[in-house]
Scaffold this active site. Structure first.
Site, PDB file in Angstrom:
ATOM      1  CB  ALA A   1      -0.913   0.002   1.229  1.00 11.90           C
TER       2      ALA A   1
ATOM      3  CB  ALA B   1       4.775   2.644   1.431  1.00 14.56           C
ATOM      4  CE  LYS B   2       4.333  -1.031   8.575  1.00 11.70           C
ATOM      5  NZ  LYS B   2       5.259  -0.194   9.346  1.00 11.70           N
ATOM      6  N   GLY B   3       3.450  -2.866   3.636  1.00  9.26           N
ATOM      7  CA  GLY B   3       3.105  -4.052   2.865  1.00  9.26           C
ATOM      8  C   GLY B   3       3.495  -5.309   3.587  1.00  9.26           C
TER       9      GLY B   3
END
Length: 429
Positions: free
Chosen positions: A73, A118-120
């Site tokens: 994301a 962001a992150k994932g």
């Protein structure tokens, strides 16, 4: 296979709940009442730029093929490249990644770093993988994300279930396809391959710095302060050891197996962290062993929830006896608990300020990679101290001027900085 599942504005999830995304949206709405930012811009901030879903096929050691689902994301890049962690966990979801990416945007803005959020992660239990399987998963996941990551696009970092080795594999996989070594594509790497000294300790170190400053702000003496730390992992152990070193009485620490409590104080240096020896807190013999959750309700001056999200809720908020809460984990407090703490006049220092040392030293690592120049630990710690004190003072000024909660003050600072950047850059086309 790559799928872009980017939501549009009509699909914004705006019902507050206790998920990472629901809590993040609720926090935006509360802070938005105190900022002069265009409503359209605020609505834009509630949605990620994109959410990428990938299928990650992995050959298991027995020769069979298993597929896993991964997400990335990317929330906002108005202030610079996306930046955020990669987690390997069975409960990773796209929605969680979006919520955590929002927090990263605000965290970078509070710290005045030239990054967005962001992150994932991958839906997997890393404990079910051999080292070779973990490596194959990481390399294939990196390949699937190759078009949306890079040192000027989106820089990954370790998170739950990942670490320096994971980042080294990601860097190598990305570099092999680029035809040159690109250390800046990830941070949190081992120092031998472009990582920064002090990066692993940085989130806990920053929690300790902010706790120290808050105690001083309240005209208390750190040497007369009792502290309980929930989650004796990388963040919790480093925060506890720094505060212990500076004179505070760390009286309780916990992991998933239980809590060790000694009102006279613990020797935190002799209690193994999760990284050093998983779930070893209850092997410490100089204290009383309690259930893991009992730590949250101890009568202490400072409570540091440093394990996982959503541990302070409406159900237990009235039972919290600490005078001060400093968030070490990401999102440990639900919106309902936040409101109860405000009603009870329990000050809570939010995660986007307190644990921001991780992304701050990641920024230092990124600078070192770009310039191909190493910093020593003394410089890293000096720069971290300077950045944390600057952010603390910025949040404190808003808290005092506008009579907000500490979380609201931090969010107001973040929203104003992001909103101002969007106003200058405008909307294209």
């Amino acid at each position: 296979m790559v799928t872009d599942t980017t939501p549009n504005g009509d699909e914004s999830i705006d019902d507050p709940d206790d998920s990472a995304l629901g809590t993040a949206l609720h926090q935006i709405d509360r802070a938005a009442q105190h900022v002069d930012v265009d409503e359209g811009v605020l609505e834009l901030m509630k949605n990620p730029t994109r959410v990428v879903e990938v299928t990650v096929p992995v050959e298991r050691d027995d020769g069979s093929i298993e597929t896993f689902t991964g997400y990335r994301a990317q929330h906002d890049d108005v202030r610079g490249p996306y930046k955020g962690g990669i987690r390997y966990h069975p409960e990773v979801t796209a929605e969680e990644a979006v919520g955590l990416s929002m927090w990263m945007t605000w965290k970078c803005a509070v710290m005045d770093l030239p990054f967005g959020g962001a992150k994932g992660g991958v839906v997997v239990d890393p404990n079910d993988l051999s080292r070779k399987e973990n490596e194959r998963l990481t390399r294939r996941f990196t390949e699937e994300l190759r078009d949306v990551i890079g040192p000027t696009i989106d820089i990954a970092a370790p998170d739950m279930g990942t670490g320096p080795q994971t980042m080294a594999w990601m860097m190598d996989a990305f570099s092999m396809q680029q035809g040159e070594t690109i250390p800046g594509v990830v941070t949190g790497k081992p120092p031998i391959v472009g990582g920064s000294v002090g990066r692993e300790e940085a989130p806990g170190h920053s929690v300790a710095i902010i706790t120290r400053e808050f105690i001083d702000y309240q005209d208390r003496d750190l040497k007369d302060t009792t502290v309980a730390v929930q989650g004796y992992g990388s963040v919790g152990a480093n925060a506890a050891r720094a505060l212990d070193k500076w004179g505070a009485d760390v009286v309780a620490v916990s992991d998933v197996k239980g809590t060790v409590y000694n009102p006279e104080g613990l020797d935190t240096q002799t209690i193994p962290s999760y990284d050093e020896q998983p779930n070893a807190v209850t092997t410490y013999e100089e204290g009383e062993i309690l259930d893991a959750d009992e730590l949250l309700e101890l009568d202490v001056d400072v409570l540091i929830p440093a394990a996982i999200g959503g541990v302070l809720t409406e159900d237990n908020a009235d039972d919290i006896q600490a005078d001060i809460i400093v968030e070490g984990a990401n999102g440990p407090t639900t919106s309902g608990a936040d409101e109860i703490f405000a009603e009870r006049d329990i000050p809570l220092v939010p995660d986007i300020l307190a644990n921001a040392g991780g992304v701050t030293v990641s920024y230092f690592e990124w600078l070192q990679d770009i310039n191909r120049r190493k910093w020593d630990l003394e410089r890293v710690n000096e720069e971290l101290e300077e950045f944390m004190l600057s952010a603390w003072n910025d949040v404190r000024e808003i808290y005092e001027e506008r009579e907000l909660t500490w979380r609201e003050a931090a969010y107001v600072l973040a929203l104003e900085r992001v909103g101002e950047a969007k106003a200058y850059r405008g909307l294209w086309p």
